[in-house]
Write an enzyme that holds these catalytic residues in place. Structure first.
Site, PDB file in Angstrom:
ATOM      1  N   SER A 265       0.767  -1.381  -0.261  1.00  0.00           N
ATOM      2  CA  SER A 265      -0.035  -0.019   0.159  1.00  0.00           C
ATOM      3  C   SER A 265       0.820   1.261   0.040  1.00  0.00           C
ATOM      4  CB  SER A 265      -0.913  -0.048   1.008  1.00  0.00           C
ATOM      5  OG  SER A 265      -1.520   1.044   1.479  1.00  0.00           O
TER       6      SER A 265
ATOM      7  N   TYR B 159      -1.604  -0.082  10.584  1.00  0.00           N
ATOM      8  CA  TYR B 159      -1.704  -0.453   9.207  1.00  0.00           C
ATOM      9  C   TYR B 159      -0.709   0.056   8.525  1.00  0.00           C
ATOM     10  CZ  TYR B 159      -3.756  -0.960   4.529  1.00  0.00           C
ATOM     11  OH  TYR B 159      -3.925  -1.207   3.353  1.00  0.00           O
TER      12      TYR B 159
HETATM   13  P1  NDP Z   1     -11.258  -6.136   0.700  1.00  0.00           P
HETATM   14  O1  NDP Z   1     -11.909  -5.915   2.058  1.00  0.00           O
HETATM   15  O2  NDP Z   1     -12.380  -5.961  -0.628  1.00  0.00           O
HETATM   16  O3  NDP Z   1     -10.712  -7.654   0.309  1.00  0.00           O
HETATM   17  C1  NDP Z   1      -9.934  -8.121   1.424  1.00  0.00           C
HETATM   18  C2  NDP Z   1      -9.716  -9.655   1.273  1.00  0.00           C
HETATM   19  O4  NDP Z   1      -8.838 -10.019   2.354  1.00  0.00           O
HETATM   20  C3  NDP Z   1     -11.304 -10.436   1.141  1.00  0.00           C
HETATM   21  O5  NDP Z   1     -11.169 -11.361   0.369  1.00  0.00           O
HETATM   22  C4  NDP Z   1     -11.101 -11.048   2.624  1.00  0.00           C
HETATM   23  O6  NDP Z   1     -11.572 -12.493   2.611  1.00  0.00           O
HETATM   24  C5  NDP Z   1      -9.535 -11.238   2.808  1.00  0.00           C
HETATM   25  N1  NDP Z   1      -9.140 -11.560   4.127  1.00  0.00           N
HETATM   26  C6  NDP Z   1      -9.205 -10.498   5.277  1.00  0.00           C
HETATM   27  N2  NDP Z   1      -8.748 -11.375   6.315  1.00  0.00           N
HETATM   28  C7  NDP Z   1      -8.573 -12.838   5.940  1.00  0.00           C
HETATM   29  C8  NDP Z   1      -7.966 -13.596   6.574  1.00  0.00           C
HETATM   30  N3  NDP Z   1      -7.755 -14.006   7.933  1.00  0.00           N
HETATM   31  N4  NDP Z   1      -7.661 -14.836   5.749  1.00  0.00           N
HETATM   32  C9  NDP Z   1      -7.930 -14.986   4.580  1.00  0.00           C
HETATM   33  N5  NDP Z   1      -8.287 -13.803   3.896  1.00  0.00           N
HETATM   34  C10 NDP Z   1      -8.583 -12.798   4.408  1.00  0.00           C
HETATM   35  O7  NDP Z   1     -10.235  -5.070   0.439  1.00  0.00           O
HETATM   36  P2  NDP Z   1      -9.277  -4.929  -0.962  1.00  0.00           P
HETATM   37  O8  NDP Z   1      -9.738  -5.929  -2.030  1.00  0.00           O
HETATM   38  O9  NDP Z   1      -9.085  -3.352  -0.923  1.00  0.00           O
HETATM   39  O10 NDP Z   1      -7.928  -5.582   0.062  1.00  0.00           O
HETATM   40  C11 NDP Z   1      -6.981  -6.149  -0.736  1.00  0.00           C
HETATM   41  C12 NDP Z   1      -5.359  -5.955  -0.247  1.00  0.00           C
HETATM   42  O11 NDP Z   1      -5.281  -4.836  -0.715  1.00  0.00           O
HETATM   43  C13 NDP Z   1      -5.287  -5.904   1.110  1.00  0.00           C
HETATM   44  O12 NDP Z   1      -3.957  -6.313   1.498  1.00  0.00           O
HETATM   45  C14 NDP Z   1      -5.247  -4.374   1.401  1.00  0.00           C
HETATM   46  O13 NDP Z   1      -4.525  -3.887   2.513  1.00  0.00           O
HETATM   47  C15 NDP Z   1      -4.628  -3.893   0.090  1.00  0.00           C
HETATM   48  N6  NDP Z   1      -4.814  -2.518  -0.275  1.00  0.00           N
HETATM   49  C16 NDP Z   1      -6.332  -1.893  -0.534  1.00  0.00           C
HETATM   50  C17 NDP Z   1      -6.171  -0.609  -0.903  1.00  0.00           C
HETATM   51  C18 NDP Z   1      -7.710   0.022  -0.937  1.00  0.00           C
HETATM   52  O14 NDP Z   1      -7.621   1.289  -0.867  1.00  0.00           O
HETATM   53  N7  NDP Z   1      -8.688  -0.793  -1.195  1.00  0.00           N
HETATM   54  C19 NDP Z   1      -5.254   0.255  -1.067  1.00  0.00           C
HETATM   55  C20 NDP Z   1      -3.783  -0.489  -0.799  1.00  0.00           C
HETATM   56  C21 NDP Z   1      -3.826  -1.577  -0.476  1.00  0.00           C
HETATM   57  P3  NDP Z   1     -12.673 -13.038   3.778  1.00  0.00           P
HETATM   58  O15 NDP Z   1     -13.344 -11.744   4.613  1.00  0.00           O
HETATM   59  O16 NDP Z   1     -13.561 -13.826   3.075  1.00  0.00           O
HETATM   60  O17 NDP Z   1     -11.524 -13.811   4.260  1.00  0.00           O
HETATM   61  C1  8X3 Z   2      -5.196   1.505   1.625  1.00  0.00           C
HETATM   62  C2  8X3 Z   2      -4.827   2.826   1.051  1.00  0.00           C
HETATM   63  O1  8X3 Z   2      -4.890   5.377   2.066  1.00  0.00           O
HETATM   64  O2  8X3 Z   2      -6.527   3.943   2.657  1.00  0.00           O
HETATM   65  O3  8X3 Z   2      -4.191   0.773   2.011  1.00  0.00           O
HETATM   66  O4  8X3 Z   2      -4.304   3.555   3.651  1.00  0.00           O
HETATM   67  S1  8X3 Z   2      -5.114   3.966   2.521  1.00  0.00           S
END
Ligand code: NDP
Ligand code: 8X3
Length: 267
Positions: free
Chosen positions: A152, A165
């Protein structure tokens, strides 16, 4: 020459939503074989079925909780069984996408909860380490394989309310860089894709279901979509075998930095 993803095995953690689900669809369009994990298996099943329609050569799902070492071991043993076929015991996991993770709360350190910190580190840091350790024996050397971690912008720029985070995603970046050194000579590529604001369920999870607070994060601006990140992940994985994309920082055009977001105010 571009690495073909056709009939290649791709394992994605956190594939039940957002970026992971979009990555499943994007690899499917290249004819890959998918191994999808997350806690919500009902959702994974729908995503696997859509992936098959989109061209996946195979799409299998299994429950995975990356915060639990036993769950990771069971998941990887299942994945190994799917990859090894009846004719050959050769196991070739081509792409590992360590995507499972997220943020929990936006409280300052003074008032933040242990449970939020623990979940943040269990998923974004320890989960990434556990899955990688378990999956590495499935990745043959010198076959153009890739490990792609989802970091991120928060791992590069700290902001108030996100100490845990930001520390976790800085940890992800450090793990990516250390792993690249450890795997030097194996031909396994290690990279990180680090997005800014992407509209997924991320903010709903962070604000524990508060839809209004989640919507405010993206109000009046054009965020990235999960598909934008999925396309980038596929691009990284499909570079020629001698090319590693170390780090990709990808942001919406409306975001110059953390907290520097252009919003069109409705009058
Ligand atoms: P979502 O919340 O849409 O997806 C998160 C995913 O992670 C879900 O599929 C969830 O599945 C899974 N997950 C969470 N906890 C667990 C666990 N304990 N075991 C297995 N799977 C898990 O968010 P995003 O798609 O945005 O996030 C995906 C990645 O991208 C993350 O690492 C996030 O930090 C990163 N990210 C996101 C950003 C954003 O602005 N959206 C920006 C930068 C990075 P389930 O709950 O079914 O287990
Ligand atoms: C997610 C992006 O800016 O919400 O990793 O931390 S921010």
């Amino acid at each position: 020459m571009k690495s073909s993803l056709k009939n290649q095995w791709v394992l994605i953690t956190g594939a039940s939503s957002g970026i992971g689900a979009a990555a499943a669809k994007a690899f499917a369009a290249h004819g890959a074989k998918l191994l999808l994990g997350a806690r919500r298996v009902d959702r994974l099943e729908k995503i696997a079925s859509a992936a098959k329609q989109a061209g996946a050569a195979a799409a299998h799902v299994h429950a995975l909780d990356v915060s639990d070492t036993a769950s990771v071991a069971t998941f990887i043993a299942w994945a190994k069984g799917k990859i090894a076929n009846r004719k050959s015991s050769f196991v070739n996991l081509h792409v590992l996408v360590n995507n499972a993770g997220g943020a929990h709360g936006l409280d300052p350190v003074a008032t933040a909860k242990d449970a939020d910190w623990e979940t943040t580190f269990q998923t974004n840091v320890l989960g990434l380490l556990r899955v990688t350790r378990a999956a590495l024996p499935l990745m043959p050397h010198d076959a153009g394989a890739s490990i792609i971690n989802i970091g991120s912008i928060a791992g590069r720029v700290a902001y108030g309310g996100a100490a845990a985070y930001c520390a976790a995603k800085s940890g992800e970046l450090a793990i990516t860089r250390a792993l690249r050194q450890e795997l030097l000579g194996t031909g396994i590529r290690v990279g990180t894709v680090d997005p800014g604001l992407v509209e997924t369920e991320f903010s709903q999870v962070r604000f524990k279901g508060d839809q209004q607070k989640a919507a405010e994060v993206y109000a009046g601006m054009n965020p990235l979509t999960a598909d934008d990140i999925a396309e980038t992940i596929v691009w990284v994985a499909s570079r020629p075998a001698h090319v590693t994309i170390d780090e990709v920082l990808i942001k919406p055009t409306d975001q110059a930095d953390i907290g520097k977001v252009f919003r069109r105010i409705k009058k």
